[in-house]
Design a protein around this motif. Structure first.
Motif, short mmCIF file in Angstrom:
data_model
loop_
_atom_site.label_atom_id
_atom_site.label_comp_id
_atom_site.label_asym_id
_atom_site.label_seq_id
_atom_site.Cartn_x
_atom_site.Cartn_y
_atom_site.Cartn_z
N MET A 203 1.29 -1.48 -0.26
CA MET A 203 -0.05 -0.19 -0.34
C MET A 203 0.39 1.46 0.18
N SER A 204 0.74 1.90 -0.76
CA SER A 204 1.97 3.22 -1.24
C SER A 204 0.82 4.60 -0.03
N ASN B 234 -0.07 7.68 10.26
CA ASN B 234 -0.33 8.88 10.01
C ASN B 234 -0.42 9.09 8.90
N CYS B 235 -0.78 10.41 8.30
CA CYS B 235 -1.15 10.61 7.52
C CYS B 235 0.29 10.98 7.19
N ALA C 256 3.96 11.01 7.98
CA ALA C 256 4.49 9.83 8.20
C ALA C 256 6.21 9.55 8.64
N HIS C 257 5.76 10.20 9.49
CA HIS C 257 8.09 10.02 10.09
C HIS C 257 7.67 9.50 11.78
N GLU D 83 8.76 1.93 6.90
CA GLU D 83 8.43 2.43 5.32
C GLU D 83 6.91 2.48 4.98
N ARG D 84 5.98 1.63 5.77
CA ARG D 84 4.91 2.33 6.12
C ARG D 84 4.73 2.79 7.13
N ASP D 85 4.84 3.80 7.73
CA ASP D 85 4.65 4.68 8.87
C ASP D 85 4.19 3.94 9.75
N LEU D 86 4.17 2.54 10.33
CA LEU D 86 3.19 1.56 11.37
C LEU D 86 4.12 1.72 12.19
N LEU D 87 3.19 2.08 13.48
CA LEU D 87 4.13 1.78 14.71
C LEU D 87 3.51 1.20 15.66
#
Length: 333
Positions: A1-2, A60-61, A65-66, A91-95
């Motif tokens: 997913m981009s 995050n949006c 996305a950092h 890469e996907r900003d998943l935390l």
């Protein structure tokens, strides 16, 4: 997913839920429960239970996305100041972070001025530790010397929007802000003359974004709004929130106590008298960090979301005309 699809339009879809569960499973095992805590235009948070362990997942949006990358870095640099990071996909900003229990606000401790002193001091101590690495955190940099250029550009950009655009800065406010530019330049020069190093600004530091760890230490979270800037500017949010929560007038002794405690952390780099004198100007520059984070969020909002939140950058920009929690900085110009 981009990254272009990391918005509220996908956070409630089954496709994203599957991706989120796969991320959690890789870190903790297959989750027994995934509950939505909140889906807002700027981020989404879920409470996850896996193997009897509770944690929080977040994305995050695109403009913010950092956070996953930043938190992973902070986990190595200042682990004693942030909530434990269980997994981070930059890469996907998943935390994924540990659940340390109720926030300081939920514990009822935010009504104690001493709590705000500790929040402000802990944040300043973390800033000192991050002075060196700050330039490598990959965040927006807002040096005090660039403040007047930032304000002038923001006024021009927002005032030029169509009259029916919710992001538009009202013409009468634009005129007032343009007249304030020499004062903004003076604020920037006053703060720059302190020669304090740039560092991390949490930019949303308040009692609802701080928890108490088992050892009694305070840990912060929710760093999507973070920027790099003058350290004293980072006091704007905690002082403004303390003023609101405690119901205090500007420049109340309790607010000065909070500020003085945080300034002490920097007193070996600049004269305490000079630090106190420049602080109102620095707090005004702290408002620009709020303008910046809202600008990043509004960029990918839907038309419906912009109708509700689109005015936020202009409102924060207009607040440069208002007094700070420690009084009016306009006279400094």
């Amino acid at each position: 997913m981009s990254t272009s699809t990391w918005t509220s339009a996908v956070w409630t879809t089954e496709e994203f839920r599957a991706e989120l569960c796969a991320f959690v499973s890789a870190a903790l095992g297959v989750p027994e429960r995934v509950e939505v805590v909140g889906v807002r235009p700027w981020s989404a948070v879920w409470r996850v239970t896996a193997r009897g362990r509770s944690s929080y997942a977040k994305q995050n949006c695109p403009g913010q996305a950092h956070e996953a990358r930043l938190m992973a870095r902070l986990a190595h640099l200042v682990p004693e100041h942030i909530v434990p990071v269980l997994a981070a996909d930059a890469e996907r900003d998943l935390l994924l972070t540990a659940d340390l229990g109720p926030t300081v606000h939920e514990l009822g401790e935010a009504t104690d001025p001493g709590t705000w002193v500790r929040i402000a001091v802990d944040a300043a101590v973390m800033q000192r530790k991050l002075v060196g690495p700050a330039s490598g955190l990959g965040l927006t940099v807002l040096p005090p010397g660039d403040a007047v250029t930032y304000v002038a550009d923001a006024v021009g950009r927002l005032a030029a929007l169509p009259a029916d655009d919710p992001r538009r800065l009202a013409p009468e406010v634009a005129v007032l802000l343009e007249a304030r530019l020499p004062v903004v330049a003076a604020w920037g020069e006053l703060v720059e003359d302190l020669e304090l190093p740039l560092t991390l600004l949490h930019n949303d530091l308040h009692a609802e974004n701080v928890v108490r760890a088992g050892d009694g230490s305070l840990r912060c979270f929710d760093l999507g709004d973070a920027v790099v800037g003058d350290p004293l500017a980072g006091l704007y949010v905690p002082l403004a929130m303390a003023q609101h929560v405690l119901g205090l007038p500007p420049a109340a002794p309790a607010l000065r106590r909070i500020a003085d405690a945080a300034l002490e952390v920097w007193s070996d780099l600049a004269d305490p008298v000079d630090l106190r004198a420049a602080l109102p100007a620095a707090l005004q520059l702290g408002r620009l960090a709020r303008v910046e984070s809202w600008r990043r969020c509004v960029a990918t909002m839907t038309s419906e979301e912009r109708a509700e939140f689109g005015s936020a950058p202009a409102v924060r920009l207009a607040s440069l005309l208002d007094p700070t929690p420690l009084g009016d900085a306009a006279a400094l110009g």
